[in-house]
Write a protein that holds these residues in place. Structure first.
Motif, mmCIF file in Angstrom:
data_model
loop_
_atom_site.group_PDB
_atom_site.id
_atom_site.type_symbol
_atom_site.label_atom_id
_atom_site.label_comp_id
_atom_site.label_asym_id
_atom_site.label_seq_id
_atom_site.Cartn_x
_atom_site.Cartn_y
_atom_site.Cartn_z
ATOM 1 N N MET A 74 0.831 -1.209 0.000
ATOM 2 C CA MET A 74 0.000 0.000 0.000
ATOM 3 C C MET A 74 0.864 1.258 0.000
ATOM 4 S SD MET A 74 -2.799 -1.140 2.822
ATOM 5 C CE MET A 74 -3.629 -2.704 2.760
ATOM 6 N N ILE A 75 1.994 1.206 0.724
ATOM 7 C CA ILE A 75 2.927 2.336 0.735
ATOM 8 C C ILE A 75 3.436 2.588 -0.685
ATOM 9 C CG2 ILE A 75 5.223 3.106 1.485
ATOM 10 C CD1 ILE A 75 4.704 1.478 4.119
ATOM 11 N N SER A 76 3.909 1.538 -1.338
ATOM 12 C CA SER A 76 4.459 1.686 -2.684
ATOM 13 C C SER A 76 3.402 2.100 -3.703
ATOM 14 C CB SER A 76 5.143 0.393 -3.124
ATOM 15 O OG SER A 76 6.277 0.155 -2.307
ATOM 16 N N ALA A 77 2.152 1.725 -3.456
ATOM 17 C CA ALA A 77 1.051 2.139 -4.341
ATOM 18 C C ALA A 77 0.569 3.554 -4.007
ATOM 19 C CB ALA A 77 -0.109 1.152 -4.239
ATOM 20 N N ASP A 78 1.118 4.142 -2.960
ATOM 21 C CA ASP A 78 0.800 5.511 -2.544
ATOM 22 C C ASP A 78 -0.698 5.696 -2.273
ATOM 23 O OD1 ASP A 78 1.423 8.132 -1.843
ATOM 24 O OD2 ASP A 78 1.253 8.867 -3.913
ATOM 25 N N ILE A 79 -1.263 4.781 -1.464
ATOM 26 C CA ILE A 79 -2.696 4.861 -1.170
ATOM 27 C C ILE A 79 -2.985 5.073 0.317
ATOM 28 C CG2 ILE A 79 -3.302 3.478 -3.194
ATOM 29 C CD1 ILE A 79 -3.862 1.122 -1.255
ATOM 30 N N ASP A 104 6.847 3.266 11.196
ATOM 31 C CA ASP A 104 7.349 4.564 10.747
ATOM 32 C C ASP A 104 7.167 4.740 9.242
ATOM 33 O OD1 ASP A 104 8.017 5.098 13.362
ATOM 34 O OD2 ASP A 104 10.143 4.601 13.099
ATOM 35 N N ASP A 105 7.263 3.654 8.493
ATOM 36 C CA ASP A 105 7.069 3.721 7.041
ATOM 37 C C ASP A 105 5.638 4.132 6.690
ATOM 38 O OD1 ASP A 105 9.739 2.785 6.577
ATOM 39 O OD2 ASP A 105 9.039 0.765 7.011
ATOM 40 N N VAL A 106 4.655 3.560 7.387
ATOM 41 C CA VAL A 106 3.264 3.931 7.085
ATOM 42 C C VAL A 106 2.995 5.374 7.505
ATOM 43 C CG1 VAL A 106 2.383 1.559 7.140
ATOM 44 C CG2 VAL A 106 2.156 2.967 9.164
ATOM 45 N N LYS A 107 3.608 5.796 8.597
ATOM 46 C CA LYS A 107 3.451 7.204 9.012
ATOM 47 C C LYS A 107 4.049 8.140 7.962
ATOM 48 C CE LYS A 107 3.590 6.613 14.057
ATOM 49 N NZ LYS A 107 4.413 6.947 15.240
ATOM 50 N N LEU A 108 5.238 7.804 7.470
ATOM 51 C CA LEU A 108 5.887 8.629 6.450
ATOM 52 C C LEU A 108 5.104 8.642 5.137
ATOM 53 C CD1 LEU A 108 9.612 7.733 7.171
ATOM 54 C CD2 LEU A 108 8.502 9.953 7.527
ATOM 55 N N ALA A 109 4.287 7.607 4.919
ATOM 56 C CA ALA A 109 3.433 7.555 3.723
ATOM 57 C C ALA A 109 2.155 8.375 3.920
ATOM 58 C CB ALA A 109 3.098 6.111 3.379
#
Length: 171
Positions: free
Chosen positions: A108-113, A127-132
């Protein structure tokens, strides 16, 4: 009944694939395994094996009601495949249900959704989902618009129940 795509690659978390797949199949939903290649054999961390029905390149998001992304190491391989990412983006644009557990939200992060959505995940990618742009919540299951997310295998019952409830509301 719904048509559900399971996105799979090697080193998935076995129970995060098997338990939702079995439960939703038993409910009468049509389940389709989508991998990077059609007919490829994908092996879980604990040895469970599934064969993909379709390649991501062949998959058409408009033909599915939901996407499920099991965790483990598989999302890392899936997120770098352009066809997988395009499939998830298209499904999101169409408002389809997209569910990910553990490391599943990496796709989902890489799909920018994730921007503006409430989600949970394995703490290692918090932290990755927060940064997204997501609002991270440390809960067993989180519904954020068309997304359903969970943290770990212990959250599977709540994850499966939420997916089943959402699919029932589509009928």
């Amino acid at each position: 009944m719904a048509k559900i795509a399971f996105l799979l690659a090697d080193y998935f978390e076995d129970s995060e694939m098997k338990n939702p797949y079995d439960a939703l199949t038993q409910e009468g939903h049509e389940t389709v395994i989508i991998g990077i290649e059609k007919g490829a054999s994908y092996k879980g961390k604990n040895g469970t094996t599934y064969i993909s029905d379709l390649s991501a390149q062949e998959a058409d998001a408009s033909q599915f009601d939901a996407i499920i992304i099991p965790g483990g190491g598989a999302p890392e391989a899936l997120r770098v495949n352009d066809e997988i990412i395009d499939f998830v983006k298209q499904a999101n644009e169409q408002g389809k249900l997209i569910a990910g557990i553990c490391h599943g939200p990496q796709v989902m992060i890489s799909a920018d959704i994730l921007n503006g959505k409430s989600v949970t995940c394995y703490i290692g990618i918090r932290d990755d989902v927060k940064l997204a742009g997501a609002n991270y919540l440390d809960e067993e299951v989180v519904v954020g618009g068309n997304l359903i997310t969970s943290r770990t295998p212990k959250d599977e019952p709540a994850f499966i129940k939420e997916i089943s409830t959402k699919l029932a509301s589509l009928a």
